[in-house]
Scaffold this motif. Structure first.
Motif, PDB file in Angstrom:
ATOM      1  N   THR A 124       0.906  -1.270   0.103  1.00 30.89           N
ATOM      2  CA  THR A 124      -0.065  -0.044   0.052  1.00 30.89           C
ATOM      3  C   THR A 124       0.723   1.242   0.058  1.00 30.89           C
ATOM      4  OG1 THR A 124      -1.924  -1.024   1.014  1.00 30.89           O
ATOM      5  CG2 THR A 124      -1.909   1.245   1.215  1.00 30.89           C
ATOM      6  N   GLN A 125       1.878   1.472   0.820  1.00 30.39           N
ATOM      7  CA  GLN A 125       2.759   2.628   1.032  1.00 30.39           C
ATOM      8  C   GLN A 125       3.512   2.499  -0.460  1.00 30.39           C
ATOM      9  OE1 GLN A 125       5.365   1.278   4.090  1.00 30.39           O
ATOM     10  NE2 GLN A 125       3.835   2.056   5.766  1.00 30.39           N
ATOM     11  N   LEU A 126       4.094   1.428  -1.074  1.00 32.24           N
ATOM     12  CA  LEU A 126       4.351   1.591  -2.410  1.00 32.24           C
ATOM     13  C   LEU A 126       3.486   2.054  -3.266  1.00 32.24           C
ATOM     14  CD1 LEU A 126       7.198   0.981  -3.791  1.00 32.24           C
ATOM     15  CD2 LEU A 126       5.987  -1.562  -4.269  1.00 32.24           C
ATOM     16  N   TYR A 127       2.448   1.687  -3.200  1.00 31.95           N
ATOM     17  CA  TYR A 127       1.498   2.291  -4.246  1.00 31.95           C
ATOM     18  C   TYR A 127       1.003   3.777  -4.161  1.00 31.95           C
ATOM     19  CZ  TYR A 127      -0.600  -1.552  -7.119  1.00 31.95           C
ATOM     20  OH  TYR A 127      -0.901  -2.639  -7.746  1.00 31.95           O
ATOM     21  N   VAL A 128       1.118   4.113  -2.664  1.00 35.52           N
ATOM     22  CA  VAL A 128       0.872   5.758  -2.569  1.00 35.52           C
ATOM     23  C   VAL A 128       2.194   6.361  -3.108  1.00 35.52           C
ATOM     24  CG1 VAL A 128       0.977   7.193  -0.662  1.00 35.52           C
ATOM     25  CG2 VAL A 128      -0.354   5.306  -0.549  1.00 35.52           C
ATOM     26  N   LEU A 129       3.277   5.943  -2.736  1.00 34.08           N
ATOM     27  CA  LEU A 129       4.593   6.590  -3.400  1.00 34.08           C
ATOM     28  C   LEU A 129       4.675   6.682  -4.979  1.00 34.08           C
ATOM     29  CD1 LEU A 129       7.278   7.667  -2.900  1.00 34.08           C
ATOM     30  CD2 LEU A 129       8.344   5.332  -2.797  1.00 34.08           C
ATOM     31  N   MET A 130       4.163   5.437  -5.619  1.00 34.09           N
ATOM     32  CA  MET A 130       4.395   5.554  -7.205  1.00 34.09           C
ATOM     33  C   MET A 130       2.806   6.461  -7.352  1.00 34.09           C
ATOM     34  SD  MET A 130       6.347   3.792  -8.435  1.00 34.09           S
ATOM     35  CE  MET A 130       5.570   3.651 -10.055  1.00 34.09           C
ATOM     36  N   ASP A 131       2.002   6.570  -6.825  1.00 33.12           N
ATOM     37  CA  ASP A 131       0.957   7.622  -7.274  1.00 33.12           C
ATOM     38  C   ASP A 131       1.419   8.905  -7.140  1.00 33.12           C
ATOM     39  OD1 ASP A 131      -0.928   5.661  -7.952  1.00 33.12           O
ATOM     40  OD2 ASP A 131      -2.178   5.917  -6.183  1.00 33.12           O
ATOM     41  N   PHE A 132       1.949   9.271  -6.304  1.00 27.46           N
ATOM     42  CA  PHE A 132       2.567  10.516  -5.832  1.00 27.46           C
ATOM     43  C   PHE A 132       3.733  10.841  -7.215  1.00 27.46           C
ATOM     44  CE2 PHE A 132       5.928  13.517  -3.954  1.00 27.46           C
ATOM     45  CZ  PHE A 132       5.005  14.512  -3.373  1.00 27.46           C
ATOM     46  N   LEU A 133       4.578   9.990  -7.188  1.00 30.27           N
ATOM     47  CA  LEU A 133       5.441  10.239  -8.245  1.00 30.27           C
ATOM     48  C   LEU A 133       5.088  10.568  -9.574  1.00 30.27           C
ATOM     49  CD1 LEU A 133       8.141   7.707  -7.304  1.00 30.27           C
ATOM     50  CD2 LEU A 133       8.245  10.355  -6.761  1.00 30.27           C
ATOM     51  N   VAL A 134       3.752   9.644  -9.900  1.00 26.46           N
ATOM     52  CA  VAL A 134       3.375   9.760 -11.187  1.00 26.46           C
ATOM     53  C   VAL A 134       2.620  11.056 -11.311  1.00 26.46           C
ATOM     54  CG1 VAL A 134       1.293   8.845 -12.418  1.00 26.46           C
ATOM     55  CG2 VAL A 134       3.011   7.320 -11.674  1.00 26.46           C
ATOM     56  N   ILE A 135       1.949  11.619 -10.368  1.00 20.66           N
ATOM     57  CA  ILE A 135       1.500  12.952 -10.478  1.00 20.66           C
ATOM     58  C   ILE A 135       2.460  13.989 -10.494  1.00 20.66           C
ATOM     59  CG2 ILE A 135       0.024  14.617  -9.133  1.00 20.66           C
ATOM     60  CD1 ILE A 135      -1.441  12.543  -7.842  1.00 20.66           C
ATOM     61  N   GLN A 136       3.614  13.844  -9.851  1.00 23.35           N
ATOM     62  CA  GLN A 136       4.634  14.685 -10.150  1.00 23.35           C
ATOM     63  C   GLN A 136       5.067  14.523 -11.767  1.00 23.35           C
ATOM     64  OE1 GLN A 136       4.850  16.645  -7.365  1.00 23.35           O
ATOM     65  NE2 GLN A 136       3.386  14.739  -6.599  1.00 23.35           N
TER      66      GLN A 136
END
Length: 468
Positions: free
Chosen positions: A10-22
């Motif tokens: 879950t934490q990995l998905y949150v990080l990936m979502d954040f990076l994709v938005i950046q």
């Protein structure tokens, strides 16, 4: 194998979502201010835009948690994930716009916001789909397996086992069965499944083998054992799922909810019962209908003139139909028949070479041009762009006695086009087949499903060989 690390994933998905938005933010910045506009700095500096990007990113992640986008989705279809991604981005942008309005920031480029929003959605969908496909490939190849123990080797248990065998992408493997009345192993297609013991051996089996999930597939006659089974599984830290003994009378997607302290199973899941889904669909209906009326206005005028010139009588034909929640409404069409008493048109099917039709009426019925005024029904709220086709009260009363599930079509607004129609079930075709398609649409509605039906309607063309 990845086991017991859901929090890490879950934490990995949150990080990936954040990076994709950046990544979406910087892509939108380059596209807006370097490609579409060479004069950088005409609005606010990059640092200010980046601050608002962080607001959007945090809002997206919070909404994603609320809509359960970060829940385990091994058994969930990608279509439902798509809708949650769209929801998270839509509400994230709503939060950002609300903050901008509150702090009175008016120098943000609107074009940038649109580009940013679109790119963020596209990138999220692409990366999520890629991850899902990679995980499915890995699971199909034997990686990241989760092991299942089935309690009950009867019809229910074997049905569950067959489903797992047919979906290797879920990465679930049956270790065996516990059953009080069967001792021989079960042979299914290419593999034999062991009977590991009786239900009373559950605690012992959980300590001896690595098991991720226990599936209870026992008949209701032994319901008294359920509480003890669940207690043993939870004590061992193993997930428990129940396949109800009455699953064969439930639809494909029953809905679970709570009434006070009591859990309830709603026999039929209707996504459009949820306010946010109804709101999204209604916004789509209004926007699409307005665009359709504006773009088709020359055609509307030509058809109206054609109806008036070719036969005496009114241009429009109004007929009572049954709609949402079995409420009646007046549906609009261009008149394609000679004037006659309403009792004739309300109780008779149109047949091939029907003498009641005008020559021009035959043409507009074949090309579906007579249906165009229904966009005004959509704007009024009587109909939707996509949904089950509405029927006359006389035939509704007849069909509900002949076809048990017929009335389920009235759980949603009727539509100008629908899943049954784009699958070839128009005009003089099987009512039973149409209802099955309508129910499938009602239970599986998404905005993307509506868009798909609209596109298929356009691709298939408006000419209907079964329209008399």
């Amino acid at each position: 194998m990845i086991r017991g690390r859901e929090r890490f994933l879950t934490q990995l998905y949150v990080l990936m979502d954040f990076l994709v938005i950046q990544l979406a933010f910087f892509s939108a910045w380059v596209l807006r201010f370097y490609i579409l506009d060479e004069e950088v700095g005409g609005y606010l500096p990059l640092s200010d835009y980046f601050v608002w990007n962080i607001v959007y990113s945090i809002a997206y992640i919070l909404v994603a948690f609320i809509v359960k986008l970060y829940m385990p989705k091994r058994k969930i279809r990608f279509a439902s994930e798509v809708f949650k991604i769209f929801q998270a981005h839509l509400f994230g942008m709503f939060v950002l716009m609300s903050v901008l309005f509150t702090v009175k920031t008016i120098d943000i480029s609107r074009v940038f916001l649109v580009i940013y929003f679109v790119i963020a959605i596209m990138m999220s969908l692409i990366y999520r789909y890629a991850v899902k496909q990679v995980l499915r490939k890995l699971r199909s190849s034997g990686y990241n397996k989760q092991f299942v123990l089935i309690l009950g080797a009867g019809t229910i248990g074997q049905k569950y086992m067959t489903n797992l065998f047919n979906h290797p992408e879920y990465g679930l493997e049956v270790l065996g069965f516990l059953d009080d009345f069967r001792e021989k192993n079960i042979q299914d297609k290419e593999k034999s499944y062991q009977i590991l013991g009786k239900v009373a051996d559950l605690e012992k089996i959980l300590t001896e083998k690595i098991i991720d999930e226990v599936v209870i597939a026992l008949p209701l006659t032994v319901f008294t054992k359920y509480q003890k089974i669940i207690f043993i599984c939870e004590k061992a830290g193993v997930r428990v799922s129940i396949v109800p003994d009455f699953y064969d009378i439930l639809p494909a997607s029953p809905h679970f909810e709570r009434f006070g302290e009591l859990p309830l199973i709603s026999v039929r899941n209707v996504p459009l019962d949820e306010f946010i889904n109804r709101l999204v669909k209604r916004m789509f209906d209004i926007a699409f209908s307005l665009c359709a009326i504006l773009l088709m206005s020359p055609v509307l005028i030509i058809v109206a003139i054609g109806v008036k010139v070719t036969s005496p009588g009114p241009i429009f034909f109004k007929q009572e139909r049954v709609g949402l929640n079995r409420r009646s409404f007046m549906m609009y069409k261009f008149r394609s028949m000679k004037q006659m008493p309403e009792s004739h048109s309300d109780t008779q099917w149109t047949v091939e070479n029907d003498p009641r039709r005008t020559k021009f009426g035959t043409f507009i019925r074949k090309t579906s041009l007579d249906e165009l005024p229904q966009f005004f029904n959509v704007l009024k709220g009587d109909m939707s762009v996509v949904g089950p086709r509405p029927e006359r009260p006389f035939f509704v009363g007849q069909f509900k006695e002949e076809i048990p599930k017929y009335m389920l079509k009235h759980l949603v607004r009727p539509g100008i086009t629908g899943w049954a129609q784009v699958c070839g079930l128009r005009g003089d075709t099987s009512i039973e087949d149409r209802i099955e398609h309508d129910i499938y649409y009602i239970e599986n509605w998404t905005l993307l499903f509506d868009v798909k039906i609209v596109i298929k309607t356009v691709i298939n063309g408006f000419v209907n060989k079964n329209a008399y």
